[in-house]
Design a protein around this motif. Sequence first.
Motif, PDB file in Angstrom:
ATOM      1  N   HIS A  19      40.970  70.499  51.784  1.00 46.27           N
ATOM      2  CA  HIS A  19      40.687  71.468  50.726  1.00 46.27           C
ATOM      3  C   HIS A  19      41.812  72.503  50.646  1.00 46.27           C
ATOM      4  N   LYS A  20      42.148  72.916  49.431  1.00 44.10           N
ATOM      5  CA  LYS A  20      43.243  73.850  49.195  1.00 44.10           C
ATOM      6  C   LYS A  20      42.689  75.265  49.054  1.00 44.10           C
ATOM      7  N   ILE A  21      43.295  76.199  49.777  1.00 44.81           N
ATOM      8  CA  ILE A  21      42.739  77.555  49.881  1.00 44.81           C
ATOM      9  C   ILE A  21      43.852  78.597  49.864  1.00 44.81           C
ATOM     10  N   VAL A  22      43.586  79.710  49.176  1.00 45.67           N
ATOM     11  CA  VAL A  22      44.440  80.885  49.251  1.00 45.67           C
ATOM     12  C   VAL A  22      43.578  82.031  49.771  1.00 45.67           C
ATOM     13  N   VAL A  23      44.041  82.718  50.803  1.00 43.75           N
ATOM     14  CA  VAL A  23      43.274  83.827  51.378  1.00 43.75           C
ATOM     15  C   VAL A  23      43.944  85.153  51.037  1.00 43.75           C
ATOM     16  N   LEU A  24      43.119  86.138  50.708  1.00 44.96           N
ATOM     17  CA  LEU A  24      43.602  87.474  50.397  1.00 44.96           C
ATOM     18  C   LEU A  24      43.172  88.483  51.453  1.00 44.96           C
ATOM     19  N   PRO A  82      48.697  74.115  56.753  1.00 46.99           N
ATOM     20  CA  PRO A  82      49.432  73.612  55.583  1.00 46.99           C
ATOM     21  C   PRO A  82      48.664  73.716  54.274  1.00 46.99           C
ATOM     22  N   ASN A  83      47.332  73.714  54.345  1.00 41.08           N
ATOM     23  CA  ASN A  83      46.514  73.779  53.136  1.00 41.08           C
ATOM     24  C   ASN A  83      46.026  75.185  52.812  1.00 41.08           C
ATOM     25  N   ILE A  84      46.530  76.164  53.564  1.00 41.92           N
ATOM     26  CA  ILE A  84      46.117  77.554  53.332  1.00 41.92           C
ATOM     27  C   ILE A  84      47.351  78.418  53.081  1.00 41.92           C
TER      28      ILE A  84
END
Length: 340
Positions: free
Chosen positions: A132-137, A144-146
Amino acid sequence: MVSIKDIAKKAGVSISTVSYALNGSNKVTDETRSKILVIAKELNYVPNAAARTLKKRESRILGVFLTDFSGDVYGDLLTGMKAICNAQGYDLIVCSGKQSHRMLPERMIDGAIILDHTFSSEELMQYADRGHKIVVLDRELKHPNINQVLLDNKAGATLAMEYLIEHGHKKIYVVTGPEGSFDSVQRLKAVRQVAERQADVEWIEIVGDFEKSGGERAADHIIQTYDGPAAVFCLNDEMAIGLCDRFADSELEIGKQIDVIGFDHIELTNYVQPKLASIDYSKRKWGALAAEQLIKIIAGEPVDHERIYVTLVEGESVTGPNSAQVRLTMPNANERAVSY
């Protein structure tokens, strides 16, 4: 619920023919397609979005997960995300609460932007391990997927503290955010680092919650214990506004006996009197960059972690302790005539 099997049976064709017709494939004739579409309408057929997503392995939908929706920061943040999503052919849905977490493992969305402490870092790492592809703020994670698009909290808090110290303050109250908040923890780390370098500065921590009510409670504490000029650094503007509102009902005046600085520079700070000093950054840019990074990850493009830079917006809420001393020693009849 009507399925393509029902349409195929009534039309006297195969299931694959119905699928081709409904998806606009050129593998069926116009006549057959028209016939199937008429039957689908008669039967009130509604496509199964979940099944389609599993087959195509994409939904063209991104999810942004927030702890809550209150506060001015979220509006601009979401506006920035939406603009990028629309331009790139994606839709955006906003989620909150534990039950919404399943949207990632069930692949209802193509990727997620996380600003939600109800996700544990372990949970997010597990999702990333599954592809799953994730961006964290709101946290720092290596996978690799974050991707990380973080606000430069430490720089902002350092600017605020040094601004107060440069104005001559030796006693500084710091109103924190809620326990577990990444932003609050990072800002408080910077506060402590500055305080360690300034041995002659007393700093007093007051537990807050990033809500206006937290600022009001902090003001009550300061009013009850006030013994001379001081400054207050609220780790967000919501609390700073609550604090200013409560001081307005007391004998202590902002910019006189008490100086105040906030963080976020939300629009409401422009209408606070005296004007509130605050740490500013582009909320729209933060949201837009998060969406851009997520779409790149989904497309398999290389990305680097990003940081949103901050600036100091000066205001009349910070004048320095000397003006407070002048005001406290002046006779009441002449108070308004004194220039501070």
